[in-house]
Scaffold this motif. Structure first.
Motif, PDB file in Angstrom:
ATOM      1  N   ILE A 191      51.476  41.032   1.837  1.00 17.17           N
ATOM      2  CA  ILE A 191      50.978  41.727   3.938  1.00 17.17           C
ATOM      3  C   ILE A 191      52.453  39.962   4.739  1.00 17.17           C
ATOM      4  O   ILE A 191      52.670  38.679   4.390  1.00 17.17           O
ATOM      5  N   GLU A 192      52.856  40.144   5.837  1.00 13.64           N
ATOM      6  CA  GLU A 192      53.588  39.302   6.497  1.00 13.64           C
ATOM      7  C   GLU A 192      53.217  39.361   7.956  1.00 13.64           C
ATOM      8  O   GLU A 192      52.769  40.140   8.441  1.00 13.64           O
ATOM      9  N   HIS A 193      53.108  38.311   7.692  1.00 14.65           N
ATOM     10  CA  HIS A 193      53.125  37.695   9.463  1.00 14.65           C
ATOM     11  C   HIS A 193      53.846  37.113   9.978  1.00 14.65           C
ATOM     12  O   HIS A 193      54.672  36.061   9.566  1.00 14.65           O
ATOM     13  N   ARG A 194      54.531  37.469  11.072  1.00 12.04           N
ATOM     14  CA  ARG A 194      55.471  36.515  12.379  1.00 12.04           C
ATOM     15  C   ARG A 194      54.614  35.768  13.353  1.00 12.04           C
ATOM     16  O   ARG A 194      54.668  36.830  13.689  1.00 12.04           O
ATOM     17  N   PHE A 195      55.312  34.276  13.119  1.00 10.49           N
ATOM     18  CA  PHE A 195      54.183  33.846  14.476  1.00 10.49           C
ATOM     19  C   PHE A 195      55.636  33.787  15.504  1.00 10.49           C
ATOM     20  O   PHE A 195      57.117  33.992  15.269  1.00 10.49           O
ATOM     21  N   ASP A 196      55.153  33.493  16.646  1.00 14.43           N
ATOM     22  CA  ASP A 196      55.460  33.629  18.242  1.00 14.43           C
ATOM     23  C   ASP A 196      56.842  32.810  17.927  1.00 14.43           C
ATOM     24  O   ASP A 196      57.844  32.524  18.518  1.00 14.43           O
ATOM     25  N   ASN A 197      56.765  31.324  17.009  1.00 14.65           N
ATOM     26  CA  ASN A 197      57.887  30.160  17.422  1.00 14.65           C
ATOM     27  C   ASN A 197      58.653  30.191  15.836  1.00 14.65           C
ATOM     28  O   ASN A 197      58.850  29.610  15.803  1.00 14.65           O
ATOM     29  N   GLY A 198      59.340  31.520  15.040  1.00 21.07           N
ATOM     30  CA  GLY A 198      59.871  31.921  14.519  1.00 21.07           C
ATOM     31  C   GLY A 198      59.355  31.348  13.245  1.00 21.07           C
ATOM     32  O   GLY A 198      59.685  31.932  11.843  1.00 21.07           O
TER      33      GLY A 198
END
Length: 769
Positions: free
Chosen positions: A353-360
């Motif tokens: 599982i991978e999550h990409r946050f708005d702050n990079g």
């Protein structure tokens, strides 16, 4: 036409009507083409997107932005709709046609370009594996700068770098124990059809792997599903009735591609240049990937490889006659019988599982379960036959010796990692933190050696040797359990515009329980610290200089002393300095590196000494040193002209000043290049290469050799040609060992010799949709 950007941030999909306006010299058969904007007014939105995009390679993902040029004039070009699709995957090599990659995280888990990475890194791309027909990991590693193979027999190959055994293998960055001292590194037979690329980081890799030798780390990066349907099929036929088939299908499972799947299958069968040896392999890989949200992706996959050769060899043919002269054999000579075999089954299940946050920042978690099962019944020849008769009278003569063993292992691994940018003192920096845990259990049962007392005629390899009654023998069990855990972190600090510092480390915990032949061992080490440091200075826009220091330690559970006890761990450290360059907008990467490695308590063979279970005995030795230089060139010299070239040289000695692992060549060099012809011949691509290595030898009365043996330096040439009948269908021909050179893979191990393959050819029909 699709244009892939170098920074890997966007894909440009451009209507064919506007293609000539953007890049008039491009055509549908171009490989890895890049794009520069025309000298026209594109409109503010398009120009802004161009500035953001950069150039390179990626896999298209979630967001879509559409804009349209609104104004035209005599100096303007009227443009159709342009689609920019985001989520960067600049490390991906499939579909780029390139011999290099935009970035790699194989050294530190920080996504860096090759020039920004302060270690020697080689990336064998999807295109290069296709061009050279590198269908198995053994072929990949044998064509990698600074890696040497040592092939003892038909199914046992070990790989070395900088003088030390490579025992660090990763799948998608997750360390995995593959193989043991009996079956070599255990990775040579793995099919490459599942992988986008193979990354090789030379030197210590303790930051990510925790344990191992200061040799190299091999990272096998799996293919991923695509949002659009694609399929590829290949059928090959080659020398010795070799047949190979491959199918690769990727498809969306939802209308918008947010759920997608990919399946890859291979089958290979046939004979070999070795009499009676019939390698057979089948493999399957499947993965499902889904977007829970635009920023969260989950994946679930499984791969299976079944390797079932018949007529497997064990060692080679007797090298020495009883009068002290060397024997010569046909390269096909093999005393193995129909009952000889060496089966391996490899299974891996994984989820991520991978999550990409708005702050990079990115958060990633991966879980693997890796299982192996193997069984072998083997037959070899030892001794010194009579030169005249080919037989002999005891103690001279060649005598059969048989062995059987069965084993299985299971390893469960979990890795959780977070990475992203941080702001400090007005500058942007990068940080990665992670934790990993694994548990491996392995069991093996081995029958004692079965020695025949009727000499074998080495000239006609008679009489045959019937299968011993292995079931009635007293098998020796071995049971091993290894638990490892660790936390790691690395930070890349921007000290100044041209100067970057990477520092990091890992705290590892290791616990080993081992029992074999009536002896047992319990070893535990907590809080073992492994340092990592690297400094990179940008000389100019294309070149940089670097220095690095890496550490590593290795629990040596595969090596036992004369009492049957497992050796205590070895400790290694490597210092490296080098210069790297990235040219043609990153399409060509070059590097030169100087290194020095020291390894203490390294396992060394004790000649003529065995464990209570009958295996070769070892002892730990301090002060082992290796130093050398490596040069690497990978990428594109010009449009449609790919090249890979490398030279590596090292010297290594133990604490007593004796040459270390003399069975390895000290210098290796290789070159392979392909070029797609121009104009009316543009459907034809031609290529060729050469591999050269210096001499190697087994010294008398050392290790497993009593009289020794030597192989002089040699070179092997290769050619390839590929003709594209259409944009979807092509035919490739690969010719190996062009000049039919006869050479030894090993010479002197247990006073035997094993030869490499003669000239051979493979013809492959490819179809891609």
């Amino acid at each position: 036409m699709s244009i892939i950007t170098a920074a890997g941030k966007f894909r440009w999909s451009i209507d064919a009507r506007a293609e000539a306006a953007f890049h008039p010299h491009l055509d549908g058969a171009s490989k890895g083409a890049t794009w520069s904007p025309p000298r026209t007014v594109l409109g503010s939105a398009v120009a802004a997107a161009v500035l953001l995009a950069g150039q390179g390679a990626f896999a298209a993902e979630s967001a879509q932005i559409q804009t349209r040029a609104a104004e035209t004039s005599q100096e303007e070009v009227a443009l159709p709709a342009i689609t920019v699709m985001g989520r960067m995957e600049p490390a991906t090599t499939e579909g780029t046609g390139s011999y290099t990659t935009g970035q790699t995280a194989a050294a530190t888990h920080l996504p860096l370009s090759l020039r920004e990475t302060p270690q020697s890194v080689t990336v064998i791309t999807h295109q290069r594996m296709d061009d050279q027909q590198l269908n198995f990991v053994q072929g990949v590693l044998e064509n990698t700068t600074g890696v040497s193979s040592y092939q003892s027999d038909s199914d046992r190959t070990s790989f070395y770098s900088r003088g030390f055994l490579i025992n660090n293998v990763q799948y998608d960055g997750i360390p995995t124990e593959v193989g043991n001292i009996i079956n070599g590194s255990g990775i040579g037979s793995i099919d490459t059809a599942f992988y986008d690329r193979v990354e090789v980081v030379r030197g210590g890799s303790g930051l990510l792997t925790g344990t191992g030798n200061p040799s190299a780390a091999i990272n096998l990066v799996r293919k991923r599903p695509t949002r659009e349907f694609s399929a590829a099929v290949s059928l090959g036929e080659g020398s010795w009735d070799t047949y190979r088939g491959m199918g690769d299908i990727s498809t969306p499972l939802s209308e918008d591609g947010s759920i997608r799947a990919r399946m890859v299958g291979t089958y290979q069968d046939g004979h070999s240049y070795i009499d009676g040896y019939k390698p057979k392999r089948k493999a399957f890989y499947g993965i499902v990937e889904g977007d829970l949200t635009p920023d969260t992706t989950v994946s679930l996959g499984y791969d299976y490889q079944d390797i079932t050769p018949k007529g497997s060899t064990w060692g080679g043919m007797p090298l020495w006659f009883s009068d002290g002269t060397q024997a010569q054999y046909a390269r096909s000579a093999n005393y193995a019988q129909d009952w000889s075999h060496w089966d391996n089954t490899l299974k891996t299940a994984f989820a991520g599982i991978e999550h990409r946050f708005d702050n990079g920042w990115n958060l990633r978690g991966i879980a693997n379960q890796y299982r192996t099962q193997y069984g072998a019944e083997l037959l070899g020849l030892i001794g010194r036959p009579d030169r005249t008769t080919g037989l002999g009278t005891f103690p001279n003569g060649a005598y059969p010796v048989a062995l059987a063993f069965d084993g299985r292992s299971r390893q469960n691994s979990v890795d959780v990692m977070a990475s992203g940018p941080i702001e400090l003192l007005g500058r942007r920096h990068d940080l990665v933190v992670g934790a990993t845990s694994s548990r491996r259990t392995a069991s093996q049962d081995a029958a004692p050696f079965s020695l025949g007392f009727t000499p074998v005629n080495v000239y006609d390899l008679s009489p045959a040797y019937p299968r011993p009654d292995f079931d009635a023998m007293a098998w020796v069990p071995t049971r091993t359990r290894i638990k490892q855990s660790g936390v790691y972190s690395a930070a890349r600090f921007s000290l100044a515009a041209p100067l970057k510092l990477i520092v990091g480390g890992r705290f590892s915990n290791v616990e080993i329980d081992d029992a074999a032949g009536g002896t047992s061992l319990h070893y535990k080490k907590n809080g073992k610290f492994t340092p990592y440091a690297g400094l990179v200075y940008d000389i100019d826009k294309t070149s940089s200089a670097y220095a690095s220091y890496t550490g590593i330690f290795n629990p040596q559970t595969d090596y036992r002393d004369s009492k049957g006890n497992v050796l205590t761990p070895s400790n290694g450290k490597t210092g490296e300095i080098g210069v790297k360059g990235a040219y043609l907008d990153g399409r060509l990467n070059a590097s030169v590196a100087w290194f020095r490695t020291q390894l203490d308590n390294a396992a060394q063979m004790v000649a003529g000494t065995f464990t209570p279970a009958g295996a070769q005995a070892y002892q730990g030795a301090d002060g082992t040193k290796s130093r050398g230089i490596e040069l690497d060139l990978q990428g594109e010299l010009a449009r449609d002209w790919n090249i890979y070239a490398g030279i590596a040289h090292f010297t290594a000695q133990d604490g007593a000043g004796v040459r270390l692992n003399s069975q390895l060549p000290r210098t290796t060099a290789q070159l392979f290049t392909t070029w797609r012809l121009l104009g009316g011949w543009s459907k034809l691509s031609l290529g060729g290469g050469v591999k050269w290595q210096s001499r190697f030898y087994q010294a008398p009365n050392t290790g497993t050799s009593s009289l020794g043996g030597e192989q002089n330096s040699y070179a092997l040439g290769s050619l390839m040609a590929q003709y594209a009948f259409t944009q979807k269908t092509s035919l490739a021909v690969n010719l190996n060992n062009l000049f039919d050179k006869k050479y030894a893979l090993q010479k002197g191990d247990f006073d035997t010799v094993t030869y490499g393959a003669p000239r051979n050819v493979m013809v492959t029909l490819n179809y891609r949709y």
